[in-house]
Design a protein around this motif. Structure first.
Motif, mmCIF file in Angstrom:
data_model
loop_
_atom_site.group_PDB
_atom_site.id
_atom_site.type_symbol
_atom_site.label_atom_id
_atom_site.label_comp_id
_atom_site.label_asym_id
_atom_site.label_seq_id
_atom_site.Cartn_x
_atom_site.Cartn_y
_atom_site.Cartn_z
ATOM 1 N N LEU A 237 -6.125 1.384 7.613
ATOM 2 C CA LEU A 237 -6.436 1.207 7.080
ATOM 3 C C LEU A 237 -7.301 0.187 5.997
ATOM 4 N N SER A 238 -7.877 -0.047 5.237
ATOM 5 C CA SER A 238 -8.555 -1.060 4.941
ATOM 6 C C SER A 238 -7.544 -1.868 3.740
ATOM 7 N N PRO A 239 -7.707 -3.089 3.571
ATOM 8 C CA PRO A 239 -7.274 -3.749 2.384
ATOM 9 C C PRO A 239 -7.545 -3.272 0.862
ATOM 10 N N ILE A 240 -8.403 -2.892 0.913
ATOM 11 C CA ILE A 240 -8.286 -1.956 -0.766
ATOM 12 C C ILE A 240 -7.796 -0.098 -0.573
ATOM 13 N N GLU A 241 -8.015 0.175 0.543
ATOM 14 C CA GLU A 241 -7.435 2.138 1.090
ATOM 15 C C GLU A 241 -6.096 0.977 1.055
ATOM 16 N N TYR A 242 -5.063 0.312 1.551
ATOM 17 C CA TYR A 242 -3.819 0.377 1.014
ATOM 18 C C TYR A 242 -3.303 -0.374 -0.366
ATOM 19 N N MET A 243 -4.233 -0.708 -0.747
ATOM 20 C CA MET A 243 -3.923 -1.513 -2.128
ATOM 21 C C MET A 243 -4.004 -0.224 -3.097
ATOM 22 N N GLN A 244 -5.116 0.745 -3.346
ATOM 23 C CA GLN A 244 -4.875 1.407 -4.089
ATOM 24 C C GLN A 244 -3.970 3.104 -3.789
ATOM 25 N N GLN A 245 -3.416 3.205 -2.414
ATOM 26 C CA GLN A 245 -2.522 3.641 -2.255
ATOM 27 C C GLN A 245 -0.970 2.927 -3.206
ATOM 28 N N LEU A 246 -0.630 1.660 -2.724
ATOM 29 C CA LEU A 246 0.478 1.474 -3.323
ATOM 30 C C LEU A 246 -0.148 0.994 -5.167
ATOM 31 N N LYS A 247 -0.910 1.266 -5.378
ATOM 32 C CA LYS A 247 -0.921 1.219 -6.956
ATOM 33 C C LYS A 247 -0.300 2.557 -7.828
ATOM 34 N N LEU A 248 -1.378 3.665 -6.661
ATOM 35 C CA LEU A 248 -0.880 5.051 -7.409
ATOM 36 C C LEU A 248 0.499 5.194 -7.046
ATOM 37 N N ALA A 249 1.478 4.913 -5.726
ATOM 38 C CA ALA A 249 2.526 5.396 -6.077
ATOM 39 C C ALA A 249 3.927 4.250 -7.420
ATOM 40 N N ALA A 250 3.092 3.425 -7.830
ATOM 41 C CA ALA A 250 3.263 1.887 -8.756
ATOM 42 C C ALA A 250 2.961 3.359 -10.303
ATOM 43 N N GLU A 251 1.745 3.455 -10.341
ATOM 44 C CA GLU A 251 1.482 4.490 -11.896
ATOM 45 C C GLU A 251 2.934 5.848 -11.491
ATOM 46 N N GLU A 252 3.038 6.555 -10.201
ATOM 47 C CA GLU A 252 3.549 7.858 -10.500
ATOM 48 C C GLU A 252 4.973 7.768 -10.273
ATOM 49 N N ARG A 253 5.370 6.458 -10.031
ATOM 50 C CA ARG A 253 6.541 5.996 -9.772
ATOM 51 C C ARG A 253 7.292 6.713 -8.606
ATOM 52 N N TRP A 254 6.620 6.776 -7.377
ATOM 53 C CA TRP A 254 7.400 7.731 -6.094
ATOM 54 C C TRP A 254 7.537 6.194 -5.368
ATOM 55 N N LEU A 255 8.390 6.784 -4.961
ATOM 56 C CA LEU A 255 9.627 6.347 -3.787
ATOM 57 C C LEU A 255 9.302 6.719 -2.474
ATOM 58 N N LEU A 256 8.790 5.111 -1.860
ATOM 59 C CA LEU A 256 8.853 5.546 -0.629
ATOM 60 C C LEU A 256 9.443 4.937 0.174
ATOM 61 N N THR A 257 9.764 4.956 1.218
ATOM 62 C CA THR A 257 11.064 5.030 2.518
ATOM 63 C C THR A 257 10.737 3.399 3.288
ATOM 64 N N THR A 258 11.411 3.083 3.829
ATOM 65 C CA THR A 258 11.624 1.779 4.442
ATOM 66 C C THR A 258 10.165 1.624 5.821
ATOM 67 N N SER A 259 10.019 3.002 6.283
ATOM 68 C CA SER A 259 8.651 3.328 7.078
ATOM 69 C C SER A 259 7.405 3.655 6.668
ATOM 70 N N GLU A 260 7.117 3.654 5.540
ATOM 71 C CA GLU A 260 6.449 4.484 5.015
ATOM 72 C C GLU A 260 5.632 2.863 4.623
ATOM 73 N N VAL A 261 6.484 2.023 3.502
ATOM 74 C CA VAL A 261 5.865 0.897 2.850
ATOM 75 C C VAL A 261 5.644 0.397 4.118
ATOM 76 N N ARG A 262 6.313 0.463 5.559
ATOM 77 C CA ARG A 262 6.129 -0.706 6.641
ATOM 78 C C ARG A 262 4.555 -0.150 6.858
#
Length: 207
Positions: free
Chosen positions: A135-160
């Protein structure tokens, strides 16, 4: 040349798609493929091969047998399964008469397990292909932003997988900071720690 194209040995199809005999049987059934036999050998036509290739592409893209629409109208028969059995049995002779209905309960279970294993292997292969595309820096930040907005819970391996660093906290703390992102411990998902993603709010006085 046309004759060769229209006579593709069934025994070559397993290596073509990298699957087992039972998985090939399932694909032929859902693609309405009926084989032609010459002695103990079975063949399919060039048109049937194109249909199997189309089904293979459909499955590789994440599709299923249920949402695949076959173009061929010729129905699959038990002779087709028998043809696969003949091609995959090195000790079979011209006088042998295999019967798919003679198999016992264990054989049926084994074949079902074989199909499941093939499906798992295809899923792992698709996952490995996805991991090969960073993933490019913009892509992974977009995914993190989406996870924050949707209040998703991510596993340690998914965050890594997203930030390329294993999240960790100091003793007595429950938050890990990475750049402008906060990862807050929020229980467990299976055996892994669950993390809630938050974007750190910057004030207007920050330089």
């Amino acid at each position: 040349m046309t004759q060769e194209i229209d006579k593709i040995p069934v025994k070559d199809l397993q290596s073509r798609y990298g699957i087992g005999r039972t998985a090939l049987y399932e694909r032929m059934k859902h693609a309405n493929i009926k084989t032609d036999k010459e002695g103990t050998r079975s063949f399919i036509s060039g048109e049937q091969l194109e249909e199997l290739d189309r089904l293979n592409t459909h499955l590789e893209r994440g599709g299923t047998f249920e949402d695949f629409e076959p173009l061929l109208t010729e129905g699959f028969t038990e002779d087709s399964q028998e043809g696969i059995s003949l091609d995959s049995s090195p000790n079979s002779s011209p006088n042998s008469s295999p019967d798919v209905h003679r198999t016992g309960p264990w054989t049926a279970e084994r074949e079902s397990l074989e199909v499941l294993i093939d499906a798992i292997a295809s899923g792992i292969e698709r996952a490995n292909i996805n991991r090969m595309q960073p993933l490019s820096p913009i892509e992974y930040m977009q995914q993190l932003k989406l996870a924050a907005e949707e209040r998703w819970l991510l596993t340690t391996s998914e965050v890594r997988e997203l930030i390329k660093v294993k999240p960790h906290t100091r003793k007595g703390e429950d938050t890990y900071r990475r750049g402008s992102w906060l990862f807050v411990k929020s229980g467990k998902i299976g055996r892994e720690t669950a993390w809630r993603v938050e974007q750190e709010q910057r004030t207007g006085n920050d330089n």
